[in-house]
Design a protein around this motif. Sequence first.
Motif, PDB file in Angstrom:
ATOM      1  N   ASN A 194       0.857  -1.283   0.012  1.00 27.74           N
ATOM      2  CA  ASN A 194       0.020   0.079   0.027  1.00 27.74           C
ATOM      3  C   ASN A 194       0.953   1.246   0.026  1.00 27.74           C
ATOM      4  O   ASN A 194       1.575   1.567   1.001  1.00 27.74           O
ATOM      5  N   PHE A 195       0.843   2.114  -1.149  1.00 23.22           N
ATOM      6  CA  PHE A 195       1.684   3.310  -1.110  1.00 23.22           C
ATOM      7  C   PHE A 195       0.849   4.435  -0.628  1.00 23.22           C
ATOM      8  O   PHE A 195      -0.322   4.524  -1.611  1.00 23.22           O
ATOM      9  N   LEU A 196       1.112   5.331   0.033  1.00 24.39           N
ATOM     10  CA  LEU A 196       0.347   6.617   0.128  1.00 24.39           C
ATOM     11  C   LEU A 196       0.904   7.403  -0.780  1.00 24.39           C
ATOM     12  O   LEU A 196       1.979   7.890  -0.535  1.00 24.39           O
ATOM     13  N   ILE A 197       0.401   7.994  -1.795  1.00 21.12           N
ATOM     14  CA  ILE A 197       0.732   9.027  -2.725  1.00 21.12           C
ATOM     15  C   ILE A 197       0.190  10.180  -2.719  1.00 21.12           C
ATOM     16  O   ILE A 197      -1.075  10.343  -2.232  1.00 21.12           O
ATOM     17  N   GLY A 198       0.593  11.576  -3.048  1.00 22.64           N
ATOM     18  CA  GLY A 198      -0.115  12.568  -2.865  1.00 22.64           C
ATOM     19  C   GLY A 198       0.605  13.700  -3.467  1.00 22.64           C
ATOM     20  O   GLY A 198       1.825  13.705  -3.905  1.00 22.64           O
ATOM     21  N   ALA A 199       0.010  14.774  -3.463  1.00 20.64           N
ATOM     22  CA  ALA A 199       0.530  15.966  -4.094  1.00 20.64           C
ATOM     23  C   ALA A 199       0.077  17.298  -3.458  1.00 20.64           C
ATOM     24  O   ALA A 199      -1.018  17.368  -2.890  1.00 20.64           O
ATOM     25  N   PHE A 200       0.890  18.255  -3.394  1.00 17.37           N
ATOM     26  CA  PHE A 200       0.305  19.452  -2.551  1.00 17.37           C
ATOM     27  C   PHE A 200       1.050  20.808  -3.319  1.00 17.37           C
ATOM     28  O   PHE A 200       2.214  20.767  -3.843  1.00 17.37           O
ATOM     29  N   ASP A 201       0.448  21.893  -3.436  1.00 18.82           N
ATOM     30  CA  ASP A 201       1.043  23.218  -3.604  1.00 18.82           C
ATOM     31  C   ASP A 201       0.182  24.244  -2.896  1.00 18.82           C
ATOM     32  O   ASP A 201      -1.138  24.080  -3.017  1.00 18.82           O
ATOM     33  N   GLU A 202       0.630  25.273  -2.531  1.00 16.60           N
ATOM     34  CA  GLU A 202      -0.106  26.349  -1.864  1.00 16.60           C
ATOM     35  C   GLU A 202       0.006  27.726  -2.787  1.00 16.60           C
ATOM     36  O   GLU A 202       0.665  27.931  -3.587  1.00 16.60           O
ATOM     37  N   ALA A 203      -1.114  28.645  -2.551  1.00 16.78           N
ATOM     38  CA  ALA A 203      -1.392  29.763  -3.251  1.00 16.78           C
ATOM     39  C   ALA A 203      -0.369  30.569  -2.436  1.00 16.78           C
ATOM     40  O   ALA A 203      -0.811  31.599  -1.872  1.00 16.78           O
ATOM     41  N   ALA A 204       0.695  30.678  -2.778  1.00 18.20           N
ATOM     42  CA  ALA A 204       1.830  31.687  -2.080  1.00 18.20           C
ATOM     43  C   ALA A 204       1.563  33.077  -2.720  1.00 18.20           C
ATOM     44  O   ALA A 204       1.751  33.301  -4.044  1.00 18.20           O
ATOM     45  N   GLU A 205       1.786  33.839  -2.063  1.00 22.56           N
ATOM     46  CA  GLU A 205       1.647  35.453  -2.495  1.00 22.56           C
ATOM     47  C   GLU A 205       2.838  35.991  -3.448  1.00 22.56           C
ATOM     48  O   GLU A 205       2.741  36.426  -4.609  1.00 22.56           O
ATOM     49  N   VAL A 206       3.869  35.274  -3.095  1.00 24.49           N
ATOM     50  CA  VAL A 206       5.312  35.439  -3.791  1.00 24.49           C
ATOM     51  C   VAL A 206       5.129  34.758  -5.162  1.00 24.49           C
ATOM     52  O   VAL A 206       5.435  35.415  -6.341  1.00 24.49           O
ATOM     53  N   GLN A 207       4.515  33.671  -5.454  1.00 24.59           N
ATOM     54  CA  GLN A 207       4.379  32.933  -6.699  1.00 24.59           C
ATOM     55  C   GLN A 207       3.243  33.650  -7.522  1.00 24.59           C
ATOM     56  O   GLN A 207       3.470  33.945  -8.720  1.00 24.59           O
ATOM     57  N   TYR A 208       2.316  34.335  -6.606  1.00 25.95           N
ATOM     58  CA  TYR A 208       1.075  34.951  -7.437  1.00 25.95           C
ATOM     59  C   TYR A 208       1.672  36.219  -8.083  1.00 25.95           C
ATOM     60  O   TYR A 208       1.402  36.436  -9.450  1.00 25.95           O
ATOM     61  N   LEU A 209       2.739  36.915  -7.545  1.00 28.60           N
ATOM     62  CA  LEU A 209       3.113  38.215  -8.032  1.00 28.60           C
ATOM     63  C   LEU A 209       3.966  37.699  -9.212  1.00 28.60           C
ATOM     64  O   LEU A 209       4.061  38.716 -10.164  1.00 28.60           O
ATOM     65  N   ALA A 210       4.987  36.948  -9.027  1.00 24.41           N
ATOM     66  CA  ALA A 210       5.947  36.574 -10.164  1.00 24.41           C
ATOM     67  C   ALA A 210       4.755  36.075 -11.317  1.00 24.41           C
ATOM     68  O   ALA A 210       5.193  36.480 -12.315  1.00 24.41           O
ATOM     69  N   SER A 211       3.840  35.382 -11.246  1.00 27.92           N
ATOM     70  CA  SER A 211       3.085  34.656 -12.212  1.00 27.92           C
ATOM     71  C   SER A 211       2.213  35.811 -12.891  1.00 27.92           C
ATOM     72  O   SER A 211       1.786  35.732 -14.160  1.00 27.92           O
ATOM     73  N   ILE A 212       1.885  36.931 -12.031  1.00 29.30           N
ATOM     74  CA  ILE A 212       1.149  37.683 -12.997  1.00 29.30           C
ATOM     75  C   ILE A 212       1.776  38.721 -13.577  1.00 29.30           C
ATOM     76  O   ILE A 212       1.413  38.992 -14.830  1.00 29.30           O
ATOM     77  N   ARG A 213       3.153  38.974 -13.485  1.00 35.29           N
ATOM     78  CA  ARG A 213       4.092  39.466 -14.352  1.00 35.29           C
ATOM     79  C   ARG A 213       4.366  38.463 -15.703  1.00 35.29           C
ATOM     80  O   ARG A 213       4.509  39.185 -16.676  1.00 35.29           O
ATOM     81  N   ALA A 214       4.003  37.304 -15.697  1.00 33.51           N
ATOM     82  CA  ALA A 214       4.297  36.448 -16.665  1.00 33.51           C
ATOM     83  C   ALA A 214       3.143  36.128 -17.419  1.00 33.51           C
ATOM     84  O   ALA A 214       3.172  35.042 -18.214  1.00 33.51           O
TER      85      ALA A 214
END
Length: 360
Positions: A166-186
């Motif tokens: 049995n393998f516990l597999i998963g994924a996660f990502d957060e809505a970080a402000e620093v990423q949002y500001l950089a992504s807006i510019r792109a």
Amino acid sequence: MSEQPVHYYINGIGILSPQKTFDNNSFLTEITSYDQNVLRCITPEFKDYINPIQLRRLNRMLRIGLTAATICMRDAKVQSPDGIITGTGYGFLDETAKFLRELLEQQEKQLTPTYFMQSTYNALAGLIALSVKCMGYNNTYVSKGLAFENVLDDAILRLRENKDHNFLIGAFDEAAEVQYLASIRASHFKTEHIQNLDLFKTTTKGSIQGEGAAFFMLSGKASDTTWCILRDMQFVYNPSNAEVVTESITSFLAANNTTLQDIDLWIDGASGDVEYDRIMNTLSETLFKEVYHVRFKHLCGESCTASSFALWLGASILKHQQVPEILKVDKERDLSGLKSVLIVNQYMNKNFSFFLLKHI
């Protein structure tokens, strides 16, 4: 990955997302709308899943991830898995930003170690292992839009060696402000504010930012808690046009002895970006013209690991044998006796992945 006809069973799920998805007894019965371009997780009472003493030491995203993993293990009735594999696009960006900010402000002196410890990509996988005393295989993949796909790839290869695990597999990502500001510019996210449920009515560049943590108990054997069968998975990097993706999907289905006529429903990973959705829109108008069509990123937003939300969605549709109205593109059609679901996700029009799910 399509050469061996092996079945992989999803025996448990735990997911926290911008919708109320942490309760496995309900399936999108309450829809949350957002009037901003950042969608954050709806969380339960963390103390119901995490020891209060441990809870106070954890940052928000570690709490979300550990809670999702705990829900999954409880759902699968597995106290400790044989291995833990996680994937993330960017990891814990908020904690990284705090550490770097303090590094500059304190001139590299008397730094708080907690920020660094909780900013590493494998912090969540290690935390889960310590919490449930799992001494088995433990790995974390950081590969942006294919992070969760690499997790599945790893788990599948290991289950071919021992299907009883049995393998516990998963994924996660957060809505970080620093990423949002950089992504807006792109121009990765929209500059104008929209209502998330209207995402696919827009005709502008960019999507909306999402976050979440999703965990699945994957095994080579079915159990009394099995949701569905993951028949196979495949991904394609940076295809030149829709024809390349079409050929890849056709070959993928053929390798699994499946035709388009066998697919009851396809889950479309379009993101609401007028530029990045071109291939997905072409697929819906050509290859999948006669296949029942649903979309999901207006509910969870776009992130590197949004495909994990799609996998939960496909498993839930097969388990509950229903398609919530909020997902439907073909609203005039009714479905019954759902047996096969195909997920086609894309991230930034570069990373394409396919998941074939079967009813048990």
